[in-house]
Design a protein around this motif. Sequence first.
Motif, PDB file in Angstrom:
ATOM      1  N   ASP A 237       0.828  -1.214   0.000  1.00 18.66           N
ATOM      2  CA  ASP A 237       0.000   0.000   0.000  1.00 18.66           C
ATOM      3  C   ASP A 237       0.859   1.260   0.000  1.00 18.66           C
ATOM      4  O   ASP A 237       0.538   2.245  -0.682  1.00 18.66           O
ATOM      5  CB  ASP A 237      -0.925   0.007   1.216  1.00 18.66           C
ATOM      6  N   THR A 238       1.960   1.233   0.765  1.00 19.65           N
ATOM      7  CA  THR A 238       2.849   2.394   0.829  1.00 19.65           C
ATOM      8  C   THR A 238       3.471   2.681  -0.527  1.00 19.65           C
ATOM      9  O   THR A 238       3.525   3.835  -0.974  1.00 19.65           O
ATOM     10  CB  THR A 238       3.959   2.157   1.869  1.00 19.65           C
ATOM     11  N   GLU A 239       3.926   1.628  -1.203  1.00 25.13           N
ATOM     12  CA  GLU A 239       4.531   1.808  -2.522  1.00 25.13           C
ATOM     13  C   GLU A 239       3.491   2.285  -3.541  1.00 25.13           C
ATOM     14  O   GLU A 239       3.770   3.168  -4.366  1.00 25.13           O
ATOM     15  CB  GLU A 239       5.147   0.491  -2.985  1.00 25.13           C
ATOM     16  N   ARG A 240       2.292   1.744  -3.466  1.00 25.43           N
ATOM     17  CA  ARG A 240       1.234   2.157  -4.397  1.00 25.43           C
ATOM     18  C   ARG A 240       0.874   3.617  -4.175  1.00 25.43           C
ATOM     19  O   ARG A 240       0.685   4.372  -5.138  1.00 25.43           O
ATOM     20  CB  ARG A 240       0.011   1.256  -4.219  1.00 25.43           C
ATOM     21  N   ARG A 241       0.786   4.032  -2.934  1.00 25.48           N
ATOM     22  CA  ARG A 241       0.464   5.426  -2.626  1.00 25.48           C
ATOM     23  C   ARG A 241       1.581   6.354  -3.119  1.00 25.48           C
ATOM     24  O   ARG A 241       1.317   7.428  -3.672  1.00 25.48           O
ATOM     25  CB  ARG A 241       0.276   5.590  -1.117  1.00 25.48           C
ATOM     26  N   ARG A 242       2.836   5.922  -2.914  1.00 25.33           N
ATOM     27  CA  ARG A 242       3.962   6.734  -3.365  1.00 25.33           C
ATOM     28  C   ARG A 242       3.931   6.923  -4.884  1.00 25.33           C
ATOM     29  O   ARG A 242       4.156   8.028  -5.387  1.00 25.33           O
ATOM     30  CB  ARG A 242       5.284   6.073  -2.951  1.00 25.33           C
TER      31      ARG A 242
ATOM     32  N   ALA B  90     -11.193  18.109 -10.141  1.00 24.54           N
ATOM     33  CA  ALA B  90     -11.034  16.832 -10.844  1.00 24.54           C
ATOM     34  C   ALA B  90     -11.607  15.659 -10.053  1.00 24.54           C
ATOM     35  O   ALA B  90     -11.548  14.519 -10.522  1.00 24.54           O
ATOM     36  CB  ALA B  90      -9.556  16.586 -11.128  1.00 24.54           C
ATOM     37  N   ASN B  91     -12.161  15.958  -8.872  1.00 30.36           N
ATOM     38  CA  ASN B  91     -12.646  14.897  -7.985  1.00 30.36           C
ATOM     39  C   ASN B  91     -11.547  13.853  -7.776  1.00 30.36           C
ATOM     40  O   ASN B  91     -11.773  12.642  -7.830  1.00 30.36           O
ATOM     41  CB  ASN B  91     -13.898  14.229  -8.573  1.00 30.36           C
ATOM     42  N   PHE B  92     -10.347  14.364  -7.533  1.00 29.27           N
ATOM     43  CA  PHE B  92      -9.146  13.528  -7.441  1.00 29.27           C
ATOM     44  C   PHE B  92      -8.719  13.436  -5.986  1.00 29.27           C
ATOM     45  O   PHE B  92      -8.327  14.426  -5.374  1.00 29.27           O
ATOM     46  CB  PHE B  92      -8.035  14.160  -8.289  1.00 29.27           C
ATOM     47  N   ASP B  93      -8.814  12.234  -5.416  1.00 31.22           N
ATOM     48  CA  ASP B  93      -8.461  12.021  -4.012  1.00 31.22           C
ATOM     49  C   ASP B  93      -7.770  10.664  -3.894  1.00 31.22           C
ATOM     50  O   ASP B  93      -8.423   9.613  -3.974  1.00 31.22           O
ATOM     51  CB  ASP B  93      -9.710  12.068  -3.142  1.00 31.22           C
ATOM     52  N   ILE B  94      -6.468  10.683  -3.719  1.00 26.96           N
ATOM     53  CA  ILE B  94      -5.689   9.438  -3.683  1.00 26.96           C
ATOM     54  C   ILE B  94      -6.099   8.573  -2.502  1.00 26.96           C
ATOM     55  O   ILE B  94      -6.342   7.365  -2.653  1.00 26.96           O
ATOM     56  CB  ILE B  94      -4.182   9.756  -3.627  1.00 26.96           C
ATOM     57  N   ASP B  95      -6.190   9.179  -1.310  1.00 31.65           N
ATOM     58  CA  ASP B  95      -6.542   8.400  -0.113  1.00 31.65           C
ATOM     59  C   ASP B  95      -7.914   7.746  -0.263  1.00 31.65           C
ATOM     60  O   ASP B  95      -8.085   6.564   0.058  1.00 31.65           O
ATOM     61  CB  ASP B  95      -6.532   9.302   1.132  1.00 31.65           C
ATOM     62  N   ARG B  96      -8.882   8.507  -0.740  1.00 26.06           N
ATOM     63  CA  ARG B  96     -10.236   7.976  -0.878  1.00 26.06           C
ATOM     64  C   ARG B  96     -10.275   6.829  -1.886  1.00 26.06           C
ATOM     65  O   ARG B  96     -10.886   5.781  -1.633  1.00 26.06           O
ATOM     66  CB  ARG B  96     -11.186   9.086  -1.324  1.00 26.06           C
ATOM     67  N   SER B  97      -9.618   7.017  -3.010  1.00 28.55           N
ATOM     68  CA  SER B  97      -9.637   5.982  -4.046  1.00 28.55           C
ATOM     69  C   SER B  97      -8.965   4.703  -3.566  1.00 28.55           C
ATOM     70  O   SER B  97      -9.509   3.604  -3.727  1.00 28.55           O
ATOM     71  CB  SER B  97      -8.937   6.496  -5.316  1.00 28.55           C
ATOM     72  N   LEU B  98      -7.785   4.825  -2.955  1.00 26.21           N
ATOM     73  CA  LEU B  98      -7.065   3.631  -2.510  1.00 26.21           C
ATOM     74  C   LEU B  98      -7.811   2.913  -1.388  1.00 26.21           C
ATOM     75  O   LEU B  98      -7.783   1.679  -1.308  1.00 26.21           O
ATOM     76  CB  LEU B  98      -5.647   4.005  -2.055  1.00 26.21           C
ATOM     77  N   SER B  99      -8.487   3.678  -0.532  1.00 21.94           N
ATOM     78  CA  SER B  99      -9.245   3.044   0.553  1.00 21.94           C
ATOM     79  C   SER B  99     -10.422   2.237   0.014  1.00 21.94           C
ATOM     80  O   SER B  99     -10.888   1.291   0.652  1.00 21.94           O
ATOM     81  CB  SER B  99      -9.751   4.110   1.539  1.00 21.94           C
TER      82      SER B  99
ATOM     83  N   GLY C 172     -10.144   0.561  -2.757  1.00 20.64           N
ATOM     84  CA  GLY C 172      -9.569  -0.465  -3.620  1.00 20.64           C
ATOM     85  C   GLY C 172      -9.551  -0.049  -5.079  1.00 20.64           C
ATOM     86  O   GLY C 172      -9.473  -0.888  -5.970  1.00 20.64           O
ATOM     87  N   GLU C 173      -9.600   1.266  -5.345  1.00 23.34           N
ATOM     88  CA  GLU C 173      -9.598   1.796  -6.699  1.00 23.34           C
ATOM     89  C   GLU C 173      -8.336   2.619  -6.924  1.00 23.34           C
ATOM     90  O   GLU C 173      -7.547   2.837  -6.002  1.00 23.34           O
ATOM     91  CB  GLU C 173     -10.835   2.690  -6.913  1.00 23.34           C
ATOM     92  N   LEU C 174      -8.171   3.089  -8.150  1.00 18.70           N
ATOM     93  CA  LEU C 174      -7.085   4.004  -8.466  1.00 18.70           C
ATOM     94  C   LEU C 174      -7.674   5.362  -8.802  1.00 18.70           C
ATOM     95  O   LEU C 174      -8.745   5.450  -9.406  1.00 18.70           O
ATOM     96  CB  LEU C 174      -6.271   3.489  -9.652  1.00 18.70           C
ATOM     97  N   PRO C 175      -6.986   6.442  -8.433  1.00 18.96           N
ATOM     98  CA  PRO C 175      -7.479   7.772  -8.809  1.00 18.96           C
ATOM     99  C   PRO C 175      -7.508   7.918 -10.330  1.00 18.96           C
ATOM    100  O   PRO C 175      -6.781   7.231 -11.046  1.00 18.96           O
ATOM    101  CB  PRO C 175      -6.438   8.725  -8.188  1.00 18.96           C
ATOM    102  N   ASP C 176      -8.337   8.843 -10.806  1.00 14.84           N
ATOM    103  CA  ASP C 176      -8.448   9.065 -12.249  1.00 14.84           C
ATOM    104  C   ASP C 176      -7.438  10.128 -12.669  1.00 14.84           C
ATOM    105  O   ASP C 176      -7.717  11.325 -12.656  1.00 14.84           O
ATOM    106  CB  ASP C 176      -9.875   9.497 -12.599  1.00 14.84           C
ATOM    107  N   PHE C 177      -6.249   9.677 -13.067  1.00 13.42           N
ATOM    108  CA  PHE C 177      -5.190  10.597 -13.472  1.00 13.42           C
ATOM    109  C   PHE C 177      -5.515  11.287 -14.797  1.00 13.42           C
ATOM    110  O   PHE C 177      -5.106  12.425 -15.019  1.00 13.42           O
ATOM    111  CB  PHE C 177      -3.863   9.846 -13.584  1.00 13.42           C
ATOM    112  N   ASP C 178      -6.224  10.596 -15.663  1.00 14.94           N
ATOM    113  CA  ASP C 178      -6.604  11.200 -16.940  1.00 14.94           C
ATOM    114  C   ASP C 178      -7.565  12.374 -16.734  1.00 14.94           C
ATOM    115  O   ASP C 178      -7.480  13.390 -17.416  1.00 14.94           O
ATOM    116  CB  ASP C 178      -7.250  10.155 -17.856  1.00 14.94           C
TER     117      ASP C 178
END
Length: 201
Positions: A123-128, A163-172, A174-180
């Motif tokens: 999880d730490t590496e994915r968040r980084r 952009a409704n972009f929230d890394i913590d929310r998405s990872l919690s 089990g999803e990935l943020p929408d970088f596009d």
Amino acid sequence: MPLFALAVTTRLYTALRRCAISSRRRRSKSRAAGCSQTVVVACVGTTASEYLPHLFLPFGARPQKGHASSIQESGMYNHFVQNFVDAQTASLKHYGAIARIEIRLFGETQNPAVRAPDVIEIDTERRRVCETVADRIIEKARDQFAIGSARLVIHRPAIFRLANFDIDRSLSRGELPDFDRLWTVLQTRLRNIHTHAGEAQ
């Protein structure tokens, strides 16, 4: 060789081989037709950026025509991060398989030679990775839409909200943020600022 590097190397070899085969076929057709001008379609002299998108596409898929940056901007960011997650998952499976072989060879031990990453490390590496990619997207937008030598200041929280972009929310979840989506919002907002600044000059 790391699994992800091996996968990339394999795809690069496949892309270059496909290009070489295409080149030979087109030259053969040209000679058969009696053309005096040789048709050369080869990888030699082609920039790496034109072939890099092939590395992150499923086998058999073809990127859209155009410069590599347009391919990235239309969907490569999400695809890139998803490829990292897939490589991370595959690597974990291989670690587990090797660890089980070690147990069969030597039995259970408190100090195994093979240590698979635990959930926290993954999880730490994915968040980084997610945070770094988001930073790179923002810096790319600042460079691309700079006004002269002045790079625009970007208020990260405001852009993330748009952009409704929230890394913590998405990872919690089990999803990935929408970088596009993040890139599209940045592109739209900064292009407008860039256009108005150009009109004012």
